[in-house]
Design an enzyme around this catalytic site. Structure first.
Site, mmCIF file in Angstrom:
data_model
loop_
_atom_site.group_PDB
_atom_site.id
_atom_site.type_symbol
_atom_site.label_atom_id
_atom_site.label_comp_id
_atom_site.label_asym_id
_atom_site.label_seq_id
_atom_site.Cartn_x
_atom_site.Cartn_y
_atom_site.Cartn_z
ATOM 1 N N ASN A 35 55.377 56.084 100.102
ATOM 2 C CA ASN A 35 56.701 56.186 99.650
ATOM 3 C C ASN A 35 57.413 57.306 99.713
ATOM 4 O O ASN A 35 56.868 58.234 98.964
ATOM 5 C CB ASN A 35 56.687 55.494 98.101
ATOM 6 C CG ASN A 35 58.280 55.324 97.624
ATOM 7 O OD1 ASN A 35 59.138 55.882 98.072
ATOM 8 N ND2 ASN A 35 58.405 54.599 96.555
ATOM 9 N N CYS B 72 65.573 57.083 95.848
ATOM 10 C CA CYS B 72 65.287 56.195 96.991
ATOM 11 C C CYS B 72 66.144 55.598 97.730
ATOM 12 O O CYS B 72 66.202 55.283 98.779
ATOM 13 C CB CYS B 72 64.073 55.332 96.635
ATOM 14 S SG CYS B 72 62.614 56.129 95.843
ATOM 15 N N HIS C 101 63.662 49.872 101.898
ATOM 16 C CA HIS C 101 62.993 51.299 101.391
ATOM 17 C C HIS C 101 61.535 50.814 101.271
ATOM 18 O O HIS C 101 60.969 49.908 100.694
ATOM 19 C CB HIS C 101 63.601 51.419 100.179
ATOM 20 C CG HIS C 101 62.819 52.694 99.086
ATOM 21 N ND1 HIS C 101 62.323 53.569 99.678
ATOM 22 C CD2 HIS C 101 62.384 52.546 97.904
ATOM 23 C CE1 HIS C 101 61.604 54.479 99.082
ATOM 24 N NE2 HIS C 101 61.603 53.618 97.891
HETATM 25 O O1 UT7 Z 1 60.646 54.216 95.250
HETATM 26 C C1 UT7 Z 1 61.547 53.911 94.212
HETATM 27 C C2 UT7 Z 1 61.199 52.354 93.879
HETATM 28 N N1 UT7 Z 1 59.815 52.610 93.353
HETATM 29 C C3 UT7 Z 1 59.231 51.194 93.213
HETATM 30 O O2 UT7 Z 1 60.032 50.203 93.834
HETATM 31 C C4 UT7 Z 1 57.782 51.161 92.742
HETATM 32 C C5 UT7 Z 1 57.754 49.935 92.081
HETATM 33 N N2 UT7 Z 1 56.400 49.429 91.380
HETATM 34 C C6 UT7 Z 1 55.301 49.276 92.108
HETATM 35 O O3 UT7 Z 1 55.263 49.388 93.363
HETATM 36 C C7 UT7 Z 1 54.173 48.841 91.493
HETATM 37 O O4 UT7 Z 1 54.546 48.453 89.949
HETATM 38 C C8 UT7 Z 1 53.080 49.882 91.217
HETATM 39 C C9 UT7 Z 1 52.463 49.946 92.451
HETATM 40 C C10 UT7 Z 1 53.687 51.377 90.832
HETATM 41 C C11 UT7 Z 1 51.935 49.410 90.279
HETATM 42 O O5 UT7 Z 1 51.328 48.368 90.552
HETATM 43 P P1 UT7 Z 1 51.336 47.028 89.698
HETATM 44 O O6 UT7 Z 1 50.636 45.725 90.085
HETATM 45 O O7 UT7 Z 1 52.930 46.837 88.831
HETATM 46 O O8 UT7 Z 1 50.357 47.512 88.502
HETATM 47 P P2 UT7 Z 1 50.652 47.583 86.990
HETATM 48 O O9 UT7 Z 1 51.454 48.904 86.682
HETATM 49 O O10 UT7 Z 1 50.839 46.518 86.253
HETATM 50 O O11 UT7 Z 1 49.147 48.162 86.554
HETATM 51 C C12 UT7 Z 1 48.055 47.299 86.613
HETATM 52 C C13 UT7 Z 1 46.753 47.872 86.452
HETATM 53 C C14 UT7 Z 1 47.010 48.516 84.868
HETATM 54 O O12 UT7 Z 1 45.701 48.458 84.031
HETATM 55 P P3 UT7 Z 1 45.550 47.152 83.041
HETATM 56 O O13 UT7 Z 1 46.515 47.485 82.001
HETATM 57 O O14 UT7 Z 1 45.612 45.873 83.738
HETATM 58 O O15 UT7 Z 1 44.031 47.451 82.684
HETATM 59 C C15 UT7 Z 1 47.159 50.019 85.245
HETATM 60 O O16 UT7 Z 1 46.626 50.898 84.382
HETATM 61 O O17 UT7 Z 1 46.419 48.717 87.117
HETATM 62 C C16 UT7 Z 1 46.233 50.233 86.412
HETATM 63 N N3 UT7 Z 1 46.828 51.257 87.503
HETATM 64 C C17 UT7 Z 1 45.950 51.521 88.358
HETATM 65 N N4 UT7 Z 1 44.460 51.517 88.690
HETATM 66 C C18 UT7 Z 1 43.797 51.866 89.629
HETATM 67 C C19 UT7 Z 1 47.758 51.806 87.525
HETATM 68 N N5 UT7 Z 1 47.737 52.640 88.451
HETATM 69 C C20 UT7 Z 1 46.360 52.520 89.229
HETATM 70 C C21 UT7 Z 1 45.929 53.017 90.303
HETATM 71 N N6 UT7 Z 1 44.391 52.884 90.403
HETATM 72 N N7 UT7 Z 1 46.390 54.163 90.991
#
Ligand code: UT7
Length: 339
Positions: A290, A112, A260
Site C-alpha cells: 500500500n 491515501c 486505491h
Molecule cells: O490505506 C488506507 C486505507 N487502509 C486500508 O484500507 C486498510 C484496511 N484494513 C485492512 O486491510 C485489514 O484490516 C488489515 C490487513 C490491516 C488486517 O487484516 P484483518 O483481516 O482485518 O485482520 P485483523 O486486524 O482482524 O487481525 C486478525 C488477526 C488478529 O489476531 P487474533 O486477534 O485473531 O488472534 C491480529 O492480531 O491477525 C493478527 N494480525 C497478524 N498476524 C500475523 C494482525 N497483523 C498481523 C500480521 N501477521 N502482520
C-alpha cells in the site's frame, strides 16, 4: 465550452530496495502466508535511509514530464502523508528541482485519497484558468513513519511515487477527467493517525525508521485495520457510484477499476458492490504494498505498461484514506505511454 483537465503524461518511480514478506517475518511475529492471504501483498519497496519523499517525487515527476506531449507546467500539486519537513511544503522544492521555475506549488494532505484530491484540485485550477498545465504527484516514504515493531502496519505499507501531467483541453477528448466525487468524515480521524509532530502534540526524539537510535512512539503511523476496512469498502463503492452517475457510465461498461491499493480483499469487495467483474480490478499491491497517495498512479502505470489498459478504455479511479477521506474520478484512457 468549459475547460477540462486532460491527462497527457504518466511517470512512476519506486526505490530499488525490495522488502519481501519473508524478510519482515524474520523480525516480526508474522508470516508470508498471513500477509498474502489477508492483504494480497508479497513484497514492497522501502527507500534507503536518507531518501525522502521529495526525491521519489522528483524521479516520478521527471518521467511524467518526459511522457507528456511537450512543455513544462505552471502548477505542481504533491499529495503526500510523509512530507520532507513539517514546514515548508515539499512541492516547491520538487518543482525547483524539476526546473519548473515560478510554478505554483503546494502539498495536499488527504492520506491515501491524496492523489484523487490532487487531480481534482489541479483540474479545478485548470478549469478556472489559474493554470494551463499541472503536474500532480502522489509520493510517499511510509518506511519513515512505520513502527518497525508494529506488525499491523509494517507489513502493509511501501514507498513509491507516481505522477501525471494534466493540460487544459476539451471535455470530450480522450484523457479528459470526467468529474469528481470527494468527501470526508473527520469524526473518524483517529482510525488512521500519526499523533505527534503537529500543533496538538509535539513529537520528541529525532531518529527515523531504518536509522539507528530510538524514535518517539507518537511519531509512528497507527491504523485500526478492521473499521478502516469496512469504511473503505462502503465509501469507495458509494463514491464510485456517484462518479459513474456523473460520467453517465453503467458499472458494467467500466473496463478497468483502478482503486486505491490497500488490500486485494477491499478491491474485490468494492467490485462486488458495484456489480463489476473482479477481473476488471487492477491489482498492483502484490508487488509494492500500500503506497498510499502513490498507489493509484503506480497501479495505473503498471496496467498501461502491462497492456491491460488500452486507448479508449473506460477507467474508474477511487480512493479511501485517513481523515477519513475518499474520492473518485474517471476518464477514457488517452493512449498515453507510461514512463
Ligand atoms: O490505506 C488506507 C486505507 N487502509 C486500508 O484500507 C486498510 C484496511 N484494513 C485492512 O486491510 C485489514 O484490516 C488489515 C490487513 C490491516 C488486517 O487484516 P484483518 O483481516 O482485518 O485482520 P485483523 O486486524 O482482524 O487481525 C486478525 C488477526 C488478529 O489476531 P487474533 O486477534 O485473531 O488472534 C491480529 O492480531 O491477525 C493478527 N494480525 C497478524 N498476524 C500475523 C494482525 N497483523 C498481523 C500480521 N501477521 N502482520
Amino acid at each position: 465550452m468549459s475547460r477540462a483537465a486532460v491527462l497527457t503524461g504518466l511517470g512512476t518511480f519506486v526505490p530499488p530496495r525490495v522488502v519481501t514478506n519473508e524478510e519482515l517475518a524474520r523480525t516480526l511475529d508474522t508470516s508470508d502466508e498471513w500477509i498474502r492471504t489477508r492483504t494480497g501483498i508479497t513484497q514492497r519497496h522501502w527507500a534507503e535511509p536518507g531518501t525522502a519523499t521529495g526525491d521519489l517525487a522528483v524521479a516520478a515527476g521527471e518521467r511524467a514530464l518526459k511522457s507528456a506531449d511537450s512543455g513544462g507546467v505552471d502548477l505542481v500539486v504533491l499529495a503526500t502523508t510523509t512530507p520532507d519537513h513539517p514546514c515548508p511544503a515539499t512541492a516547491p522544492e520538487v518543482a525547483s528541482r524539476l526546473g519548473l521555475e515560478n510554478a505554483a506549488a503546494y502539498d495536499i494532505a488527504a492520506v491515501c485519497s491524496g492523489f484523487v484530491y490532487g487531480l481534482a484540485s489541479a483540474a479545478g485550477a485548470i478549469a478556472a484558468g489559474i493554470a494551463e498545465r499541472a503536474l500532480v504527484i502522489g509520493a510517499e516514504t511510509y518506511s519513515t513513519i512505520l513502527d518497525p515493531d508494529d506488525r499491523t502496519t509494517s507489513v502493509i505499507f511501501g514507498d513509491g511515487a507516481g505522477a501525471v501531467v494534466l493540460r487544459a483541453g476539451d471535455p470530450a477528448e480522450p484523457g479528459a477527467l470526467l468529474g469528481y466525487d470527494l468527501g470526508s468524515d473527520g469524526s473518524l480521524k483517529d482510525l488512521i493517525l500519526v499523533p505527534g509532530g503537529g500543533s496538538r502534540q509535539r513529537a520528541a526524539g529525532t531518529a527515523g525508521a531504518g536509522e539507528p537510535g530510538p524514535r518517539p512512539a507518537d511519531s509512528y503511523f497507527s491504523m485500526q485495520g478492521q473499521p478502516v476496512f469496512r469504511h473503505a469498502v462502503t465509501r469507495m463503492a458509494a463514491s464510485s457510484l456517484a462518479m459513474l452517475d456523473r460520467a453517465g457510465w453503467a458499472p458494467e461498461t467500466v473496463d478497468w477499476f483502478v482503486g486505491h491499493q490497500a488490500n486485494v480483499r477491499i478491491l474485490h469487495a468494492v467490485a462486488d458492490q458495484l456489480g463489476m467483474a473482479r477481473e476488471r480490478t487492477v491489482v498492483h499491491l502484490d508487488r509494492v504494498g500500500n503506497t498510499s497517495a502513490a498507489s493509484i498512479p503506480l497501479a495505473l502505470a503498471d496496467a498501461v505498461t502491462g497492456g491491460l489498459i488500452a486507448p479508449g478504455d473506460r477507467v474508474l479511479m477511487s480512493a479511501f484514506g485517513g481523515g477519513v477521506t475518499w474520492g473518485s474520478t474517471a476518464l477514457v484512457w488517452p493512449g498515453v505511454v507510461a514512463n
